[in-house]
Design a protein around this motif. Structure first.
Motif, PDB file in Angstrom:
ATOM      1  N   TYR A  95       0.718  -1.154  -0.038  1.00 45.90           N
ATOM      2  CA  TYR A  95      -0.065  -0.089  -0.031  1.00 45.90           C
ATOM      3  C   TYR A  95       0.703   1.335  -0.118  1.00 45.90           C
ATOM      4  O   TYR A  95       0.358   2.536   0.042  1.00 45.90           O
ATOM      5  N   VAL A  96       2.051   1.307   0.034  1.00 43.88           N
ATOM      6  CA  VAL A  96       2.871   2.633  -0.095  1.00 43.88           C
ATOM      7  C   VAL A  96       3.731   2.572  -1.134  1.00 43.88           C
ATOM      8  O   VAL A  96       3.906   3.513  -1.595  1.00 43.88           O
ATOM      9  N   LEU A  97       4.692   1.544  -1.279  1.00 39.00           N
ATOM     10  CA  LEU A  97       5.800   1.508  -2.359  1.00 39.00           C
ATOM     11  C   LEU A  97       5.362   1.574  -3.595  1.00 39.00           C
ATOM     12  O   LEU A  97       4.139   1.053  -3.795  1.00 39.00           O
ATOM     13  N   CYS A  98       5.886   2.221  -4.599  1.00 44.47           N
ATOM     14  CA  CYS A  98       5.488   2.272  -5.866  1.00 44.47           C
ATOM     15  C   CYS A  98       6.089   1.140  -6.619  1.00 44.47           C
ATOM     16  O   CYS A  98       7.241   0.946  -6.290  1.00 44.47           O
ATOM     17  N   PRO A  99       5.331   0.361  -7.323  1.00 41.69           N
ATOM     18  CA  PRO A  99       5.807  -1.066  -8.125  1.00 41.69           C
ATOM     19  C   PRO A  99       7.068  -0.663  -8.861  1.00 41.69           C
ATOM     20  O   PRO A  99       7.917  -1.539  -9.300  1.00 41.69           O
ATOM     21  N   SER A 100       6.902   0.534  -9.405  1.00 45.73           N
ATOM     22  CA  SER A 100       7.731   0.802 -10.681  1.00 45.73           C
ATOM     23  C   SER A 100       9.134   1.397 -10.266  1.00 45.73           C
ATOM     24  O   SER A 100      10.003   0.759 -10.691  1.00 45.73           O
ATOM     25  N   CYS A 101       8.951   2.407  -9.327  1.00 38.58           N
ATOM     26  CA  CYS A 101      10.438   2.810  -8.821  1.00 38.58           C
ATOM     27  C   CYS A 101      10.665   2.639  -7.297  1.00 38.58           C
ATOM     28  O   CYS A 101      12.148   2.870  -6.939  1.00 38.58           O
ATOM     29  N   LYS A 102       9.944   1.883  -6.893  1.00 37.47           N
ATOM     30  CA  LYS A 102      10.076   1.449  -5.196  1.00 37.47           C
ATOM     31  C   LYS A 102      10.309   2.604  -4.475  1.00 37.47           C
ATOM     32  O   LYS A 102      10.957   2.091  -3.136  1.00 37.47           O
ATOM     33  N   ASN A 103       9.962   3.776  -4.580  1.00 34.25           N
ATOM     34  CA  ASN A 103       9.854   4.859  -3.719  1.00 34.25           C
ATOM     35  C   ASN A 103       8.621   4.912  -2.934  1.00 34.25           C
ATOM     36  O   ASN A 103       7.477   4.626  -3.631  1.00 34.25           O
ATOM     37  N   GLN A 129       0.960   5.272 -12.038  1.00 30.87           N
ATOM     38  CA  GLN A 129      -0.200   4.880 -11.205  1.00 30.87           C
ATOM     39  C   GLN A 129      -0.274   3.465 -11.076  1.00 30.87           C
ATOM     40  O   GLN A 129      -0.507   2.907 -12.268  1.00 30.87           O
ATOM     41  N   ASN A 130      -0.172   2.991  -9.996  1.00 30.69           N
ATOM     42  CA  ASN A 130      -0.305   1.587  -9.916  1.00 30.69           C
ATOM     43  C   ASN A 130      -1.391   1.002  -9.098  1.00 30.69           C
ATOM     44  O   ASN A 130      -1.625   1.691  -7.944  1.00 30.69           O
ATOM     45  N   GLY A 131      -2.211  -0.077  -9.512  1.00 27.16           N
ATOM     46  CA  GLY A 131      -3.300  -0.532  -8.622  1.00 27.16           C
ATOM     47  C   GLY A 131      -2.745  -1.271  -7.460  1.00 27.16           C
ATOM     48  O   GLY A 131      -1.710  -1.780  -7.335  1.00 27.16           O
ATOM     49  N   ILE A 132      -3.896  -1.494  -6.288  1.00 28.74           N
ATOM     50  CA  ILE A 132      -3.686  -2.478  -5.250  1.00 28.74           C
ATOM     51  C   ILE A 132      -4.481  -3.582  -5.286  1.00 28.74           C
ATOM     52  O   ILE A 132      -5.387  -3.619  -6.320  1.00 28.74           O
ATOM     53  N   ASP A 133      -4.270  -4.529  -4.609  1.00 28.95           N
ATOM     54  CA  ASP A 133      -4.908  -5.832  -4.437  1.00 28.95           C
ATOM     55  C   ASP A 133      -6.475  -5.392  -4.085  1.00 28.95           C
ATOM     56  O   ASP A 133      -6.651  -5.107  -2.747  1.00 28.95           O
TER      57      ASP A 133
END
Length: 411
Positions: A95-103, A129-133
């Motif tokens: 819920y926090v880290l960006c899956p793309s840049c890991k920030n 913008q990345n979705g969550i489960d």
């Protein structure tokens, strides 16, 4: 306060994203034991997430009830710091880290219409913008409690979930208006009749409304003894903490049925010990059934329920193991207030709010469930007019609960 990298897989001591080390404090004993996270707000501030989200995530993953108020974030049961830190890492990943840049420079954004919402992480670092489960249980909580923008110009005192305000002086309620736009199962929201039904209004001291009594038994040794007796009796049904279930619950209320037998026994034995009540439930063969709480709520107590209830906290903590149990307990108490010989004076005295306070402080009722109950009239257990009166009497507690939540979010 010691800090760690938000991404604990990063060993770089110059890593810019840091958070405080999660701390835990175990309080209580027996069935009332709970884990307090004293620095959850500092951690949440570092993660740019409401502290309720991570606390609720712990509860979802551990199968435990949670509560949050007055800077106290609590998970029922005893949990080690290492276990909660592991779960916090999972929360950060999901819920926090960006899956793309890991920030961790992301914000949760809710899009879509009611019933078809979607939640995604909006990264301020890379713009992705990345979705969550959306299948996780926490999603429901997030949708009901969306992230709120802080009003930097607004300052105010904090409200605790006890009968006293933590900034000194008595807590005063404004007049409660209980109207709701959401219809219940019968299609009728709670309305606020013009007539005064005895519910305290503006200028009412909470001490006079809810009292100062702690729901836990005054004698800790006695409370522990009761808890040990209840655990030996395997009150939850099968010895491993799980109820037997309610799928085959018998609805036969005849005198010779299990429910008729239990009802008659409770009426004749309102002074029975907690252990005796559990033993009778086992003897009848209805362990784990949610209807047990309906009978207990209605027949184990009398007009003196406000004085009797604190002494039954350990018993109710042991019996209430699901949302169904909570609803049945509320239904039983609703019938108690409706059918009491002094029903009108009991309801008008504010007893409903006092009872709810004891059950809430004892971690027997979930905050969301009791809030929903308080704002929706139902004729499942009593007639609609009586249901309105009971909920009207609960307005003081429900209003206080909602305002405490709102102020906690704003802070």
């Amino acid at each position: 306060m010691a800090t760690v990298n938000i991404r604990r897989d990063v060993d770089d001591k110059f890593y810019r994203y840091k958070m405080p080390v999660l701390q835990v404090k175990i309080e209580g004993r027996g069935n009332g034991i709970k884990t307090v996270i004293p620095n959850m707000e500092e951690i949440a501030r570092a993660l740019n997430r409401p502290p309720t989200y991570s606390t609720k995530f712990f509860g979802c993953e551990l199968g435990a009830q949670t509560s949050f108020a007055n800077d106290r974030y609590i998970v029922n049961g005893a949990h080690t710091g290492d276990r909660l830190r592991e779960l916090l890492d999972v929360f950060i990943e999901k819920y926090v880290l960006c899956p793309s840049c890991k920030n961790p420079e992301t914000e949760l954004v809710i899009t879509g219409k009611a019933g078809h919402e979607d939640i995604h992480r909006d990264c301020k670092a890379c713009g992705r913008q990345n979705g969550i489960d959306m299948r996780h249980k926490l999603v429901t909580f997030i949708l009901k409690n969306p992230p709120k923008k802080k009003d930097k110009g607004k300052k105010g005192g904090k409200k605790g979930m006890t009968a006293e305000v933590n900034v000194g002086g008595p807590l005063v309620f404004d007049k409660v208006e209980s109207g709701s736009d959401n219809a219940d199962e019968e299609g009728s929201p709670v309305v606020s009749p013009g007539a005064n039904m005895g519910v305290p209004t503006s200028g009412t001291d909470i001490d006079a409304v809810l009292g100062k009594s702690d729901p836990i038994l005054e004698n800790p040794d006695a409370a522990e003894a009761v808890t040990k007796k209840l655990s030996k009796l395997e009150v939850n049904g099968n010895g491993n903490g799980h109820a037997n279930g309610d799928a085959d619950e018998d609805d036969d209320d005849a005198a010779g049925s299990p429910w008729g037998v239990l009802r008659a026994w409770l009426i004749d034995n309102t002074d029975a010990s907690d252990a005796d009540v559990v033993a009778k439930i086992k003897d009848i063969g209805v362990v784990g059934k949610h209807k047990v709480l309906l009978e207990v709520g209605q027949h184990l107590f009398t007009d003196e329920v406000v004085a009797q209830l604190p002494k039954r906290v350990n018993l109710l903590q042991a019996l209430v193991t699901s949302e169904k149990h909570q609803k049945s307990l509320l239904g039983g108490l609703e019938r108690l207030f409706a059918h009491s010989p002094s029903s009108d004076s009991l309801i008008a005295s504010g007893a409903v709010s006092k009872v709810l306070m004891v059950l809430y402080q004892g971690d027997i009722l979930d905050e969301e469930l009791v809030s929903q109950w308080g704002t929706h009239v139902s004729k499942k257990y009593v007639d609609k007019e009586t249901s309105k009166k009971v909920r009207k009497s609960a307005d003081v507690f429900i209003k206080w609960l909602d305002e405490a939540d709102d102020e906690s979010d704003e802070e």
